[in-house]
Enzyme design. Structure first.
Site, PDB file in Angstrom:
ATOM      1  N   ASN A   8       0.862  -1.184   0.000  1.00 55.81           N
ATOM      2  CA  ASN A   8       0.000   0.000   0.000  1.00 55.81           C
ATOM      3  C   ASN A   8       0.897   1.232   0.000  1.00 55.81           C
ATOM      4  O   ASN A   8       1.493   1.566   1.018  1.00 55.81           O
ATOM      5  CB  ASN A   8      -0.888  -0.019   1.258  1.00 55.81           C
ATOM      6  CG  ASN A   8      -1.673   1.275   1.429  1.00 55.81           C
ATOM      7  OD1 ASN A   8      -1.788   2.065   0.498  1.00 55.81           O
ATOM      8  ND2 ASN A   8      -2.217   1.489   2.627  1.00 55.81           N
ATOM      9  N   TRP A   9       0.977   1.858  -1.161  1.00 53.26           N
ATOM     10  CA  TRP A   9       1.881   3.011  -1.286  1.00 53.26           C
ATOM     11  C   TRP A   9       1.313   4.282  -0.666  1.00 53.26           C
ATOM     12  O   TRP A   9       1.993   5.284  -0.600  1.00 53.26           O
ATOM     13  CB  TRP A   9       2.179   3.259  -2.778  1.00 53.26           C
ATOM     14  CG  TRP A   9       3.309   2.441  -3.303  1.00 53.26           C
ATOM     15  CD1 TRP A   9       3.766   1.246  -2.837  1.00 53.26           C
ATOM     16  CD2 TRP A   9       4.158   2.779  -4.414  1.00 53.26           C
ATOM     17  NE1 TRP A   9       4.826   0.814  -3.589  1.00 53.26           N
ATOM     18  CE2 TRP A   9       5.084   1.729  -4.568  1.00 53.26           C
ATOM     19  CE3 TRP A   9       4.205   3.851  -5.305  1.00 53.26           C
ATOM     20  CZ2 TRP A   9       6.066   1.735  -5.567  1.00 53.26           C
ATOM     21  CZ3 TRP A   9       5.170   3.853  -6.308  1.00 53.26           C
ATOM     22  CH2 TRP A   9       6.092   2.803  -6.424  1.00 53.26           C
ATOM     23  N   LYS A  10       0.052   4.249  -0.256  1.00 49.15           N
ATOM     24  CA  LYS A  10      -0.601   5.448   0.293  1.00 49.15           C
ATOM     25  C   LYS A  10      -0.390   6.619  -0.684  1.00 49.15           C
ATOM     26  O   LYS A  10      -0.417   6.414  -1.888  1.00 49.15           O
ATOM     27  CB  LYS A  10      -0.076   5.761   1.691  1.00 49.15           C
ATOM     28  CG  LYS A  10      -0.084   4.541   2.607  1.00 49.15           C
ATOM     29  CD  LYS A  10       0.145   4.889   4.029  1.00 49.15           C
ATOM     30  CE  LYS A  10       0.269   3.617   4.851  1.00 49.15           C
ATOM     31  NZ  LYS A  10       0.036   3.847   6.256  1.00 49.15           N
ATOM     32  N   HIS A  91      -9.616   1.457   4.874  1.00 50.85           N
ATOM     33  CA  HIS A  91      -8.342   1.595   5.602  1.00 50.85           C
ATOM     34  C   HIS A  91      -8.589   2.556   6.771  1.00 50.85           C
ATOM     35  O   HIS A  91      -9.375   3.496   6.659  1.00 50.85           O
ATOM     36  CB  HIS A  91      -7.271   2.140   4.657  1.00 50.85           C
ATOM     37  CG  HIS A  91      -5.896   2.101   5.237  1.00 50.85           C
ATOM     38  ND1 HIS A  91      -5.470   3.016   6.174  1.00 50.85           N
ATOM     39  CD2 HIS A  91      -4.857   1.255   5.038  1.00 50.85           C
ATOM     40  CE1 HIS A  91      -4.218   2.729   6.517  1.00 50.85           C
ATOM     41  NE2 HIS A  91      -3.826   1.659   5.844  1.00 50.85           N
ATOM     42  N   GLU A  93      -6.962   4.933   7.833  1.00 52.20           N
ATOM     43  CA  GLU A  93      -6.700   6.344   7.524  1.00 52.20           C
ATOM     44  C   GLU A  93      -7.900   6.970   6.823  1.00 52.20           C
ATOM     45  O   GLU A  93      -8.161   8.163   6.960  1.00 52.20           O
ATOM     46  CB  GLU A  93      -5.415   6.460   6.683  1.00 52.20           C
ATOM     47  CG  GLU A  93      -4.185   6.206   7.547  1.00 52.20           C
ATOM     48  CD  GLU A  93      -2.957   5.729   6.806  1.00 52.20           C
ATOM     49  OE1 GLU A  93      -2.958   5.730   5.557  1.00 52.20           O
ATOM     50  OE2 GLU A  93      -1.982   5.330   7.479  1.00 52.20           O
ATOM     51  N   GLU A 158      -5.627  -4.794  10.556  1.00 45.83           N
ATOM     52  CA  GLU A 158      -4.600  -3.789  10.787  1.00 45.83           C
ATOM     53  C   GLU A 158      -4.901  -3.040  12.081  1.00 45.83           C
ATOM     54  O   GLU A 158      -5.727  -2.107  12.087  1.00 45.83           O
ATOM     55  CB  GLU A 158      -4.582  -2.781   9.632  1.00 45.83           C
ATOM     56  CG  GLU A 158      -4.283  -3.394   8.287  1.00 45.83           C
ATOM     57  CD  GLU A 158      -3.650  -2.388   7.343  1.00 45.83           C
ATOM     58  OE1 GLU A 158      -2.568  -2.673   6.849  1.00 45.83           O
ATOM     59  OE2 GLU A 158      -4.231  -1.311   7.135  1.00 45.83           O
ATOM     60  N   GLY A 164       2.434   2.210  10.836  1.00 42.34           N
ATOM     61  CA  GLY A 164       3.461   3.248  10.722  1.00 42.34           C
ATOM     62  C   GLY A 164       4.172   3.585  12.016  1.00 42.34           C
ATOM     63  O   GLY A 164       4.878   4.592  12.100  1.00 42.34           O
ATOM     64  N   SER A 203       3.205  -2.206  10.385  1.00 37.03           N
ATOM     65  CA  SER A 203       4.658  -2.250  10.638  1.00 37.03           C
ATOM     66  C   SER A 203       5.299  -3.578  10.250  1.00 37.03           C
ATOM     67  O   SER A 203       6.212  -4.048  10.930  1.00 37.03           O
ATOM     68  CB  SER A 203       4.965  -1.904  12.103  1.00 37.03           C
ATOM     69  OG  SER A 203       4.572  -0.575  12.385  1.00 37.03           O
TER      70      SER A 203
END
Ligand code: PEP
Length: 243
Positions: A8-10, A91, A93, A158, A164, A203
């Site tokens: 997942n490159w965000k 997600h 976020e 997650e 992160g 992570s």
């Protein structure tokens, strides 16, 4: 079950880096399935660079409707047209920064499946919820309300506090949660629920991938930061056990 290693490159990555990155990850071992989820602007370039490689391409969100007056949004059929076969939904976020509820995630998953995309639905508890002993209840509630009745996708567990941060749950906690998720999926979806890959995310790095991927009911990994470096994603894929 073949494990899936998803990057997942965000909101990272530029066109200039795509071809070189794609060339490196083409060396991925054949006992895992690799999937890259870059920003929308890189999908088409990735689709060209990965053609014929067997590496799948995913997006990071889609709208719940196939088209319309929704400035700044992206529709599932548009993603499919750009070469995506998967889409990450819900997600943390997006749940946090865009107020996405379970109902919104469910509607998006329905739209994704209608467009032929495989949804990857993210679930996970916050630090406070885990401390309060509510982690499994939170995740079960997210599963109950975020998945369409005909769900045929992937789940990513997650823990929000592990994303992160460099922190990961204990192996016992990952095993307990993945086992609980499997039971919930089987109860909710019947036999389909038995064969859904349940990814762990939060992570994951080359140094901890082998131990996490060896745990029961861990069907792969959703990798954020470490996926930005092709060599690290390859190392994580190589750490997956031969099952
Ligand atoms: C993610 O954002 O999906 C994620 C798992 O991030 P990281 O690997 O950087 O914790």
């Amino acid at each position: 079950m073949r494990q899936i290693i998803a990057g997942n490159w965000k909101m990272f990555g530029r066109l200039a880096g795509v071809t070189a990155y794609a060339e490196v990850i083409k060396a991925a071992p054949s006992h895992v399935s690799l999937l890259i989820c870059p920003p929308f602007t890189l999908l088409d370039r990735f689709a060209t660079a990965l053609k014929g490689s067997g590496i799948a391409l995913g997006a990071q969100d889609c709208h719940a409707t196939p088209e319309g007056a929704h400035t700044g949004d992206i529709a599932a059929p548009m993603l499919a047209e750009a070469g995506a076969t998967h889409v990450i939904l819900g997600h943390s976020e997006r749940r946090e920064n865009h107020g996405e509820t379970n109902a919104v995630v469910k509607a998006k998953a329905e739209a994704a499946q209608t467009a032929g995309l495989i949804p990857i639905i993210c679930v996970g508890e916050t630090d406070a919820q885990r401390d309060a002993g509510e982690a499994e209840h939170v995740v079960r509630t997210q599963l109950a309300h975020s998945l369409p009745a005909n769900f045929a996708g992937i789940i990513a567990y997650e823990p929000v506090w592990a994303i992160g941060t460099g922190r990961t749950p204990t192996e016992a906690d990952v095993t307990a949660m993945h086992t609980a998720i499997r039971a919930a999926l089987a109860a909710q979806l019947g036999t389909t629920g038995q064969s859904i890959n349940i990814l762990y995310g939060g992570s994951v790095k080359p140094g901890n991938a082998a131990s996490l991927l060896a745990l029961p009911e861990v069907g792969g990994a959703l990798v954020g930061g470490a996926s930005l470096k092709a060599e690290d994603l390859l190392a994580i894929a190589a750490a997956a056990p031969h099952r």
